[in-house]
Design an enzyme around this catalytic site. Sequence first.
Site, PDB file in Angstrom:
ATOM      1  N   HIS A 186      95.067  42.602  18.665  1.00  0.00           N
ATOM      2  CA  HIS A 186      94.436  42.365  17.364  1.00  0.00           C
ATOM      3  C   HIS A 186      92.952  42.744  17.507  1.00  0.00           C
ATOM      4  CE1 HIS A 186      92.770  39.918  14.047  1.00  0.00           C
ATOM      5  NE2 HIS A 186      93.980  39.910  13.545  1.00  0.00           N
ATOM      6  N   ASP A 190      95.256  35.828  24.434  1.00  0.00           N
ATOM      7  CA  ASP A 190      95.173  35.537  23.006  1.00  0.00           C
ATOM      8  C   ASP A 190      96.536  34.980  22.595  1.00  0.00           C
ATOM      9  OD1 ASP A 190      95.405  35.642  20.276  1.00  0.00           O
ATOM     10  OD2 ASP A 190      94.587  37.661  20.060  1.00  0.00           O
ATOM     11  N   GLN A 202      99.608  34.161  18.307  1.00  0.00           N
ATOM     12  CA  GLN A 202     100.972  34.316  17.777  1.00  0.00           C
ATOM     13  C   GLN A 202     102.011  33.671  18.681  1.00  0.00           C
ATOM     14  OE1 GLN A 202     101.595  35.340  14.852  1.00  0.00           O
ATOM     15  NE2 GLN A 202      99.696  36.358  14.296  1.00  0.00           N
ATOM     16  N   LYS A 259      97.757  28.954  12.287  1.00  0.00           N
ATOM     17  CA  LYS A 259      99.017  29.671  12.531  1.00  0.00           C
ATOM     18  C   LYS A 259     100.054  28.743  13.147  1.00  0.00           C
ATOM     19  CE  LYS A 259      96.655  34.079  13.347  1.00  0.00           C
ATOM     20  NZ  LYS A 259      96.886  34.871  12.141  1.00  0.00           N
ATOM     21  N   CYS A 314      95.239  44.380  11.241  1.00  0.00           N
ATOM     22  CA  CYS A 314      94.104  44.291  12.187  1.00  0.00           C
ATOM     23  C   CYS A 314      94.488  44.793  13.564  1.00  0.00           C
ATOM     24  CB  CYS A 314      93.557  42.866  12.282  1.00  0.00           C
ATOM     25  SG  CYS A 314      92.933  42.247  10.733  1.00  0.00           S
TER      26      CYS A 314
HETATM   27  N1  7TS Z   1      94.880  37.390  17.591  1.00  0.00           N
HETATM   28  C1  7TS Z   1      96.092  37.638  17.075  1.00  0.00           C
HETATM   29  C2  7TS Z   1      97.200  38.105  17.965  1.00  0.00           C
HETATM   30  C3  7TS Z   1      96.293  37.434  15.709  1.00  0.00           C
HETATM   31  O1  7TS Z   1      97.498  37.675  15.199  1.00  0.00           O
HETATM   32  C4  7TS Z   1      95.220  37.004  14.896  1.00  0.00           C
HETATM   33  C5  7TS Z   1      95.354  36.848  13.406  1.00  0.00           C
HETATM   34  C6  7TS Z   1      94.001  36.725  15.509  1.00  0.00           C
HETATM   35  C7  7TS Z   1      93.867  36.945  16.855  1.00  0.00           C
HETATM   36  C8  7TS Z   1      92.836  36.193  14.745  1.00  0.00           C
HETATM   37  O2  7TS Z   1      93.079  34.883  14.350  1.00  0.00           O
HETATM   38  P1  7TS Z   1      92.079  34.100  13.398  1.00  0.00           P
HETATM   39  O3  7TS Z   1      92.803  32.840  13.082  1.00  0.00           O
HETATM   40  O4  7TS Z   1      90.839  33.865  14.162  1.00  0.00           O
HETATM   41  O5  7TS Z   1      91.873  34.967  12.200  1.00  0.00           O
HETATM   42  N2  7TS Z   1      96.387  37.622  12.847  1.00  0.00           N
HETATM   43  C9  7TS Z   1      96.613  37.830  11.551  1.00  0.00           C
HETATM   44  C10 7TS Z   1      97.701  38.567  11.099  1.00  0.00           C
HETATM   45  O6  7TS Z   1      98.550  39.057  11.822  1.00  0.00           O
HETATM   46  N3  7TS Z   1      97.650  38.633   9.752  1.00  0.00           N
HETATM   47  O7  7TS Z   1      96.591  37.954   9.332  1.00  0.00           O
HETATM   48  C11 7TS Z   1      95.929  37.457  10.428  1.00  0.00           C
END
Ligand code: 7TS
Length: 397
Positions: free
Chosen positions: A114, A191, A194, A217, A355
């Site tokens: 990401h 990370d 997910q 999430k 992203c």
């Molecule tokens: N890393 C991964 C693997 C992610 O899927 C996401 C967000 C992030 C980091 C960032 O997370 P945040 O909570 O700090 O924004 N992924 C997604 C997505 O797949 N669709 O919207 C956000």
Amino acid sequence: MDFPILDTNVYNHRLVYLDNAATTQKPRQVIDALTGYYLTLNSNIHRGAHYLAAQATERYEEVRTKVQRFVNARSSKEIVFTRGTTESINLVASSFGRAFLGPGDEVIVSGMEHHSNIVPWQLACELAGARLRVIPFSDEGVLDMEAYGSLFSPHTRMVACAHVSNTLGTVNPVREIVAIAHDHNVPVLIDGAQAVAHMPVDVQQLGCDFYCFSGHKMYAPMGVGVMYGREELLSQLPPYQGGGEMIKDVTFERTTYNELPFRFEAGTPSVGDVLGLGAAIDFMLAQGIENIGRHEDELLRYATERLLSIPGLRIFGTAPHKAGVVSFLLGEAHPYDVGTLLDKLGIAVRTGHHCTQPIMDRYGIPGTVRASFACYTTREDVDALVAALVRIAPMLM
Ligand code: 7TS
């Protein structure tokens, strides 16, 4: 299970929410924890000498211990509350970069990260005069572990890799990734954005040095996340942000810093959201994380089979070990058009590059349509998606 928002009607259709990789919906327990906090407990923590402040502080620190157990960290000192995965990774990249990155150094990331596990490292590398090295992946979406091993050099300082790809669904071999890095005396950041909602995570068993995730999430409110850092390494990192709570003594000449984990929690945290995260963990433990994972695996198999029965549909990300994410294209139709028509039928998916632009470049596509699952997703939801795709396909192909 009670997720009030799932009763929403969208354009006279039952809402079919298949955008869980972006954010999950919240169970009643989490909403109650959040409103309960503001109704009965709201107060700034660690500071006030009064009843509410003491109560709120105690509850906040209880959640830290809950998170520690949830990921099996050795100590609650290793659990830092942040705003989310993005902030967690920026914290590590910025602090680690300042302490340990220099000219000519290298940071290894995977090709399926990401943007939030790419850009913070690019920023840190830019400041230090270091550079990124990238682990390639196969057409199926599997990391090339041989190539990974060959990326190490005496200049490698960090490996940063996703546990689960938000676009391809691949579950990466984190233990092996960590073991190889540690053979080279290189720390690893995982990370876990997910992963945490879909499988049990044990940071000691994985062996990683940092593990980052977002509350939103995993059924918790937005605005809270976690950075786990192995104490030995975390204690060597300089502060990320300066401010209240992270200090021991401040004079205009010199400031000394607070102990772990408070050194990395400058300013007023999102206390209500942290309590919501505690309720989300309770919810997940009550469901059984293995049960949630099994349910989603079963749905993934079902959805994959049914989607592939649609003529012209291609799935991106066909690794043998996947979590509940299916990215696909319908013929040559633009993913945005597919998403817009699905929306009109009440089906919420995500479209675009998610992203992860380097993944799109790898396949030479503009984006995908992505359906992603959670504990409340049903076969009926998958059936609704498939029926809708069959219905709209003639309009687009
Ligand atoms: N890393 C991964 C693997 C992610 O899927 C996401 C967000 C992030 C980091 C960032 O997370 P945040 O909570 O700090 O924004 N992924 C997604 C997505 O797949 N669709 O919207 C956000």
